[in-house]
Design a protein around this motif. Structure first.
Motif, short mmCIF file in Angstrom:
data_model
loop_
_atom_site.label_atom_id
_atom_site.label_comp_id
_atom_site.label_asym_id
_atom_site.label_seq_id
_atom_site.Cartn_x
_atom_site.Cartn_y
_atom_site.Cartn_z
N TRP A 73 -2.61 16.54 5.70
CA TRP A 73 -2.07 15.62 6.70
C TRP A 73 -2.04 16.24 8.09
CZ3 TRP A 73 2.24 16.79 9.58
CH2 TRP A 73 3.04 17.86 9.13
N THR A 96 0.29 11.76 9.78
CA THR A 96 1.65 12.27 9.97
C THR A 96 2.69 11.21 9.61
OG1 THR A 96 0.92 13.75 11.74
CG2 THR A 96 3.27 13.21 11.67
N HIS A 124 2.88 10.85 5.82
CA HIS A 124 3.54 12.00 5.22
C HIS A 124 5.04 11.98 5.49
CE1 HIS A 124 3.30 16.00 3.38
NE2 HIS A 124 4.22 16.38 4.27
N ASN A 158 6.76 9.29 3.46
CA ASN A 158 6.54 9.41 2.00
C ASN A 158 5.80 8.21 1.43
OD1 ASN A 158 6.76 10.98 -0.35
ND2 ASN A 158 8.55 9.82 -1.04
N SER A 175 2.06 7.07 0.25
CA SER A 175 0.86 7.82 -0.14
C SER A 175 -0.43 7.01 -0.17
CB SER A 175 1.08 8.46 -1.52
OG SER A 175 1.36 7.47 -2.49
#
Length: 276
Positions: A219, A253, A256, A259, A261
């Motif tokens: 990421w 970013t 990530h 959270n 995916s």
């Protein structure tokens, strides 16, 4: 004035005692009494006592970690197209084919990396990939190779047909995209393997040092592990810990930090295991 004295046994007159000595004695007694009283006073009249000042304490400053913690940016999800195959945010899956179906990126390059199959990629992907692989080597002493990158519509047709011939169409549809539905055709996807080779294009790549480092750090360079093990029902494809899709640092970013995916979940678009 002298006090009259008494006589002693020999009849002599004793020395007179002067009044001044008596006065001094009385004054001394009064002074002692006043001093004693000054040391005591009712609680309501005493000055408050102040406890000694505590020494200031300093909290140690936290040391920076090797991997930075991402901060959600509140990214504008409409900043780029998710339909235009020229966009780095394009979402392609089993229900979202490329348009046009035989899309070819306008520019492709070959970065200075180790290849298994010498395949090009888009310039923005190349720069980020070189930086990522160099970081993996500098930070963890790891070496990588590029297994595959851009595949044309015709090339993807050959790969898919070969998988069908070997394993049958139901199986092929779980791990090989049909032509026009492949991220490799966008020029934004790379399959990465370890050097020396271990678990190439296999789920066990996730347990290699290279696979673990990429999963934790991709990421930072704008890449997304596109097909997670727990999102097969969303992405439509089996777990591919070697397949990384370039989406740019801001979007990577954001995913990530929040959270999230998969691109399907972030953008709220359909996916799934069945072709439509």
């Amino acid at each position: 004035m002298i006090l009259g004295g008494s006589r002693d046994a020999g009849g002599k007159r004793r020395a007179p005692v002067r009044r001044r000595g008596v006065a001094v004695t009385v004054a001394l007694i009064v002074l002692l009494a006043l001093t004693a009283c000054a040391g005591w006073a009712p609680a309501s009249h005493r000055r408050p006592s102040h406890p000694p000042k505590a020494h200031a304490t300093h909290t140690p400053r936290a040391l920076p970690t090797a991997t930075p913690t991402p901060t959600a940016l509140g990214l504008d999800k409409t900043a780029q197209s998710i339909d235009d195959p020229n966009s780095t945010w394009v979402v392609v899956n089993k229900v979202r084919p490329l348009s046009p179906i035989d899309f070819t990126p306008p520019s492709l390059v070959y970065p200075d990396v180790t290849y298994v199959n010498h395949q090009p990629m888009r310039p923005e992907v190349a720069g980020a990939l070189v930086a990522m692989l160099k970081a993996g080597n500098a930070e963890a002493g790891l070496d990588f190779s590029v297994q595959s990158a851009y595949r044309s519509f015709e090339s993807q047709t050959r790969v898919y047909d070969d998988d069908v011939a070997r394993h049958g169409q139901p199986y092929a549809d779980t791990d090989t995209a049909r032509p026009g539905h492949s991220e490799h055709q966008t020029g934004l996807a790379v399959d990465i393997s370890a050097v020396p080779a271990k678990c190439s294009l296999d789920a066990c790549f996730a347990d290699t040092p290279q696979g673990r480092w990429l999963a934790a750090n991709a990421w930072r360079f704008g890449f997304l592990l596109r097909y997670p093990a727990d999102k097969v029902a969303v992405t439509g494809f089996t777990f591919e810990p070697w397949h990384f899709r370039y989406i740019g640092v801001p979007l990577a970013t954001e995913l990530h930090a929040t959270n999230v995916s998969t691109l399907e979940e972030f953008f709220g678009v359909p996916g799934g295991t069945e072709y439509h």
